[in-house]
Every structure is written in C-alpha cells, then in structure tokens.
Design a protein around this motif. Structure first.
Motif, PDB file in Angstrom:
ATOM      1  N   GLU A  73     -27.563  -2.252 -20.537  1.00 35.86           N
ATOM      2  CA  GLU A  73     -27.300  -2.312 -21.969  1.00 35.86           C
ATOM      3  C   GLU A  73     -25.891  -1.879 -22.361  1.00 35.86           C
ATOM      4  OE1 GLU A  73     -31.732  -1.487 -23.920  1.00 35.86           O
ATOM      5  OE2 GLU A  73     -30.249   0.143 -23.814  1.00 35.86           O
ATOM      6  N   ASP A  74     -25.226  -1.106 -21.497  1.00 36.20           N
ATOM      7  CA  ASP A  74     -23.991  -0.477 -21.949  1.00 36.20           C
ATOM      8  C   ASP A  74     -22.885  -0.610 -20.914  1.00 36.20           C
ATOM      9  OD1 ASP A  74     -22.279   1.165 -23.580  1.00 36.20           O
ATOM     10  OD2 ASP A  74     -24.085   2.139 -24.345  1.00 36.20           O
ATOM     11  N   ARG A  81     -17.394  -3.960 -15.849  1.00 39.23           N
ATOM     12  CA  ARG A  81     -18.603  -3.144 -16.021  1.00 39.23           C
ATOM     13  C   ARG A  81     -19.144  -2.683 -14.679  1.00 39.23           C
ATOM     14  NH1 ARG A  81     -22.778  -5.900 -20.153  1.00 39.23           N
ATOM     15  NH2 ARG A  81     -23.689  -3.810 -20.041  1.00 39.23           N
ATOM     16  N   HIS A 125     -23.603   8.772 -24.493  1.00 41.20           N
ATOM     17  CA  HIS A 125     -23.535   7.346 -24.181  1.00 41.20           C
ATOM     18  C   HIS A 125     -24.905   6.671 -24.125  1.00 41.20           C
ATOM     19  CE1 HIS A 125     -19.204   7.391 -22.968  1.00 41.20           C
ATOM     20  NE2 HIS A 125     -19.484   8.669 -22.805  1.00 41.20           N
ATOM     21  N   MET A 144     -24.146 -10.704 -25.134  1.00 45.70           N
ATOM     22  CA  MET A 144     -23.102  -9.836 -25.673  1.00 45.70           C
ATOM     23  C   MET A 144     -22.269 -10.592 -26.692  1.00 45.70           C
ATOM     24  SD  MET A 144     -21.822  -6.823 -25.696  1.00 45.70           S
ATOM     25  CE  MET A 144     -22.717  -6.155 -24.276  1.00 45.70           C
ATOM     26  N   LYS A 179     -21.614  -6.527 -30.913  1.00 39.69           N
ATOM     27  CA  LYS A 179     -22.340  -5.641 -30.002  1.00 39.69           C
ATOM     28  C   LYS A 179     -21.382  -4.896 -29.084  1.00 39.69           C
ATOM     29  CE  LYS A 179     -26.693  -8.263 -29.744  1.00 39.69           C
ATOM     30  NZ  LYS A 179     -27.602  -9.041 -28.838  1.00 39.69           N
ATOM     31  N   MET A 180     -20.321  -5.572 -28.692  1.00 40.27           N
ATOM     32  CA  MET A 180     -19.351  -4.940 -27.794  1.00 40.27           C
ATOM     33  C   MET A 180     -18.736  -3.702 -28.450  1.00 40.27           C
ATOM     34  SD  MET A 180     -16.071  -6.683 -25.888  1.00 40.27           S
ATOM     35  CE  MET A 180     -17.132  -7.957 -25.188  1.00 40.27           C
ATOM     36  N   LEU A 229     -20.793  -0.591 -28.093  1.00 43.49           N
ATOM     37  CA  LEU A 229     -20.968   0.025 -26.786  1.00 43.49           C
ATOM     38  C   LEU A 229     -20.377   1.430 -26.810  1.00 43.49           C
ATOM     39  CD1 LEU A 229     -20.024  -2.955 -24.433  1.00 43.49           C
ATOM     40  CD2 LEU A 229     -22.324  -2.077 -24.903  1.00 43.49           C
ATOM     41  N   SER A 230     -20.975   2.306 -26.004  1.00 40.38           N
ATOM     42  CA  SER A 230     -20.570   3.710 -26.054  1.00 40.38           C
ATOM     43  C   SER A 230     -19.105   3.903 -25.705  1.00 40.38           C
ATOM     44  CB  SER A 230     -21.445   4.533 -25.104  1.00 40.38           C
ATOM     45  OG  SER A 230     -21.260   4.126 -23.755  1.00 40.38           O
TER      46      SER A 230
END
Length: 542
Positions: A41-42, A74, A97, A389, A393-394, A397-398
């Motif tokens: 997810e992150d 990633r 996060h 994505m 949404k990006m 991200l944490s």
C-alpha cells in the motif's frame, strides 16, 4: 532505574512479563501478513542489521532503486525476504507511516506525554545473532506480536572505563561491545535471559546492553511456514534523550544562554556529543543525576506540568553545581528556570507535531478502508483501475505525508539552539558572536549545496528528520554518514545532508588534486595531501 546506577545487585533494572495463561491484546496484532499489506500500500524504507556479535552493530539499506520510475524505487517484499536471510530488517519510526501502527504509537505518546516513536524489527527463525550487543538512546517497551525471540539484557558498562564511548550508543558502528567481553571486560552483569513469546512485553532502559537471537525458535518451530515463524516485535521508543529532555542537555542550553563556557565538561560546540568525555568521569551519583531524563508530566499541557517547572529548575541548578560550582555560579539565577520553560515549550511543540503526524496516518488508514469498501464490487480491469496508483494517492503516501511534520520538528530543534545562542554574553562558540554569519561569500543555501568532506559534522536525514552525524565517505555525488548513535547510512544525496557550520576558506592545500577519496580515512587523506603538496612544490621549483 537510571542506567548510570551500576548497582549490580539490582536485578530489577529491566523487566519482562512471563508467558502466562491469558490472552494478550498484542498477540497477532502485527504479523507478516500486515507487513506485506503495508509494503503493497505504501512507499516504505528499511535497513538490515549486521549479525556478528563480536563487532559493532551496523546497518545497510534493504532496497535499491531498480530504475528511474516511481515503482522501480519502491521497496519490494522480495527485497525484504532476501534481507531476512542475512539479518534483522528494521523499520525505524514506522508508526508514522503504517496506519495500523499509528494508533498504538499515539497511545504511547498520550500515556507518557512525550514525543515518542515506534520501530518494527523482523527476524527470520534460526538467526544465531539477530542483534549484536548494543545500547540505545531510548527507554524502550518491546512487544512481541509474532514468532519468538531470545533476549539477554545486561547492566550498563562502567562509563569511566571508556569515557569517550557514548553510553547510549555502545556496540554500534565501530564501537564493538563483544558478547564474550560484556562481563569480563566491561563490568556488566546479566539481568535477564528470556525468550519472548507472542504477546509478551519487555522493558529495556536506555544504556542497558542487550542482544537477541532466534536460534531456539528455529529448533522448536521445525520446518513450518517461514513467514509464520518469522519473529516480529514492536519497539515503543521513549525519546527523552533524543529530544534533549534530560538535565545534561538542559545544562548545556543554560550555559549557552548565559554565555558561560563549559570549562568542566570541555564541550564547546553545539554539535559535540554531550554523552562522551568528562561527563563520564564524574562521580557515579553526580553522573546519574546529570544524565537523568526530565520527569514525566513536565510536558503536560495543564497546571500539573507548569507547576513542575520550579522544581525541575531547582534540580537543574543543583546538578549543575555538583558538576562545577564555579561554572554554575556564573549563570544568572533566572536562566535556570528560563531554560526549563523553553525546553518545556519545545517538548510540547514536538509532542503536538508527533500527535498530528500519527493522527494523519490514522486518517489515511480510514480513507484506504473506505476506498476498498467502495470498490469491492468491481472486478477485472475496472477493479485494477480503481485501485491503481494515481497522483492524488501518491501524494498521500507516507513518504510525502510525513515530510511537513518532520520539517516542523527540525524547525523546532533549530529554534531551541538559536534561543540558547541568542542570549549569550561571553565569547566563544556559545558566546555573543555565536549568531554572527560566518558564511560571507557563500550561497544562501550553502548548508545543502557546498561540497562535503570526510569528517564534516552534519545533520543527515534519518526517516524524514535531521539528526547529528559525521560524513564517513564520499562516493561521486553521494555520501555515507555515521549518526550520533552509531547507526550508519550510505548513498545519501547532498540535499539530504545539512552542513552545520560554514566551511573554512579554502587553502592551497585544500585545492590540491588528490583524486577519489572514497573509502579513505581522514588520516589517509591527509597523507595524500602531503604527497601532493610536495609534488606541487617540486613542479614550482622547476
């Protein structure tokens, strides 16, 4: 108990819960399946720890970019599994996060009224050493949520035996704290030898050496599923020493505010490690008082916290006079309370920023849950598009979400240092000239742009926040650093490192071409410069 109290008869300095017949709320709270979900997810980052129990604990990155795209950068589950075959995978400050971990981290902050963090440690079964003996800067509460892990905890080494060693970073980097030498050489006594089962909780104070393994888990689990037998534990960090919330740090700030040189401990620069040197040679009782964390409750945003200021200020003055009466007498009486008030203000700011950061992660978890529910009816390409994505949404991200919070944290830390300097009246690093801009002729953003050299004192990006470090290697356009607690990092870009003081004007020697210095020590670089200087002098005579 204070880690400076070397009473070897005190077997209660660190404690663990025994496995009892009750259902722990922590059992299975965060498993390998939860880790897989978080990675999917992150955009997460992790390090792998070394496993030689005769050398200092060192860490290296788990993931390296495979290409130039976002997805190529990633970290993948496959990279994590590959690292697990070599050592423990460490997720630092991960409570900010992963939404599922943000709630417990927030609860830890609220229970202690401190700006705390949470780490996750993942270790495959069968590791004879999952973490070599080392100490930490934080008091930690360890919660075993999956698998099993064997812990051995010892009383602190006698600081006077190695005064230049940071008692809160022993066994890290180049400082070896070999297992076989803990008792025979360093004067430690084993306090605990226990295997944590799922749901068990262990408390380890800052400065207490500990080492872990999962060898026993492999023998008992047999050939079970590797993911299910993997050990996972959460570590709640009570970060008093990290955020200057101890009497040693308060004393330094007060001396700086008053413009009084630290003649007793000999620390002249804000970047000096305050936990090494003369402080470790003080009588045990004085050292214990000096290293003591400020009391819980001081950061409470109510009358209780405010009412503690006078008592803490009185203790700060008393402890400072124990260290050196002459130095303490040079500090105006009002500065002790002024320092405590300012430290409390900064602590409350950091506490609020941490709370907001964890609340943002919790909210992100709710949004993701809602998105899953709203797309549950879709199938095929429609489902793939809906859950793919997107730019929006990006940005959630944490990696991007925590950035603003860490900028606030860094700004608060810098403001505290500037406050200490702003009231000074004496000369020197902590004196009236401390605010003078010595960077004439340099660009406005010189801290992040001028070239770095091995040995430079810097602040480097660790999980989004800037912490004191030293440059240990220069490789092309990237840098390796060693942090204040002995941890190391490699491949940092220049923008991730802040130089803490303007570089000295270049001399003829500095401009000598000595080639690539990658991997060389400062001493080796100095030798190369001398050789180059001799060659240059010969050429000049011809």
């Amino acid at each position: 108990n204070n880690p400076n109290n070397n009473n070897n008869n005190n077997s209660e300095s660190a404690g663990a819960s025994a496995s009892e017949d009750f259902s722990s709320p922590f059992a299975g709270f965060f498993t390998f399946d939860d880790l897989k979900t978080a990675v999917e997810e992150d955009f997460l980052d992790a390090n792998r720890g070394s496993t030689n129990n005769a050398q200092g604990w060192k860490v290296t990155g788990v993931s390296k970019p495979r290409g130039s795209s976002f997805e190529d950068a990633r970290m993948t589950l496959e990279e994590i599994k590959a690292s697990l075959a070599k050592g423990t995978v460490i997720f630092n400050a991960i409570g900010a996060h992963i939404p599922k971990l943000a709630g417990p981290t927030l609860a830890c902050c609220d229970a202690s009224s401190l700006p705390n963090a949470l780490n996750v440690y993942v270790t495959a079964a069968g590791m004879k050493t999952s973490a070599p003996p080392h100490t930490d800067r934080q008091d930690v509460v360890v919660v075993q949520t999956q698998g099993r892990k064997h812990w051995r905890v010892y009383t602190p080494p006698n600081p006077a035996l190695d005064s230049m060693a940071d008692m809160y970073a022993r066994g890290k980097g180049e400082d070896a704290l070999a297992l076989h030498a803990l008792e025979s050489t360093h004067g430690c006594t084993k306090l605990i030898d226990v295997t944590l089962e799922v749901g068990d909780v262990l408390f380890v104070p800052a400065g207490f050496p500990h080492t872990t393994d999962t060898a026993e888990a492999k023998e008992e689990e047999g050939s079970g599923d590797e993911e299910e037998t993997t050990s996972i534990h959460l570590t709640f960090n009570l970060d008093t020493h990290v955020w200057d919330l101890d009497y040693l740090s308060a004393r330094r700030l007060a001396l700086g505010r008053a413009g009084v040189p630290d003649a007793a401990l000999g620390q002249t620069k804000n970047t000096d490690n305050r936990y090494v040197g003369q402080a470790n040679l003080l009588p045990g009782e004085f050292r214990a008082d000096l290293f003591e964390a400020l009391p819980l409750g001081l950061l409470e945003d109510d009358d209780v916290g405010a009412a503690m200021v006078d008592e803490v200020a009185a203790n700060l003055e008393r402890i400072s006079r124990q260290v050196d009466g002459t130095t303490a007498s040079a500090v105006p009486a009002s500065v002790w309370k002024e320092t405590v008030v300012r430290l409390r203000q900064e602590g409350m700011e950091l506490y609020d920023v941490h709370r907001d950061m964890y609340l943002a992660a919790i909210e992100e978890g709710r949004i993701r849950k809602t998105e899953l529910e709203m797309t549950a009816h879709l199938t095929g390409e429609a489902l793939e598009r809906a859950r793919g994505m997107t730019p929006e949404k990006m940005q959630r991200l944490s990696l991007f979400r925590v950035r603003d919070y860490y900028e606030k944290i860094n700004a608060s830390k810098e403001a505290l240092v500037n406050w200490s300097k702003s009231g000074t009246t004496a000369a020197g690093d902590g004196g009236a000239n401390a605010n003078t801009n010595a960077s004439g002729g340099l660009p406005a953003n010189w801290e992040y742009t001028v070239p770095l050299q091995v040995g430079d004192e810097v602040e480097a990006d660790l999980g989004g926040a800037m912490f004191p470090a030293r440059v240990t290697a220069v490789t092309g356009n990237t840098y390796s650093v060693e942090y204040f607690d002995g941890d190391k990092d490699t491949g940092l870009e220049r923008s991730m490192i802040k130089l803490t003081k303007p570089p000295a004007a270049a001399s003829d020697e500095d401009e000598l071409d000595i080639g690539d210095t990658t991997g060389l020590t400062p001493k080796e670089i100095k030798k190369l410069k001398k050789k180059a200087q001799k060659k240059a002098e010969k050429r000049a005579r011809k």
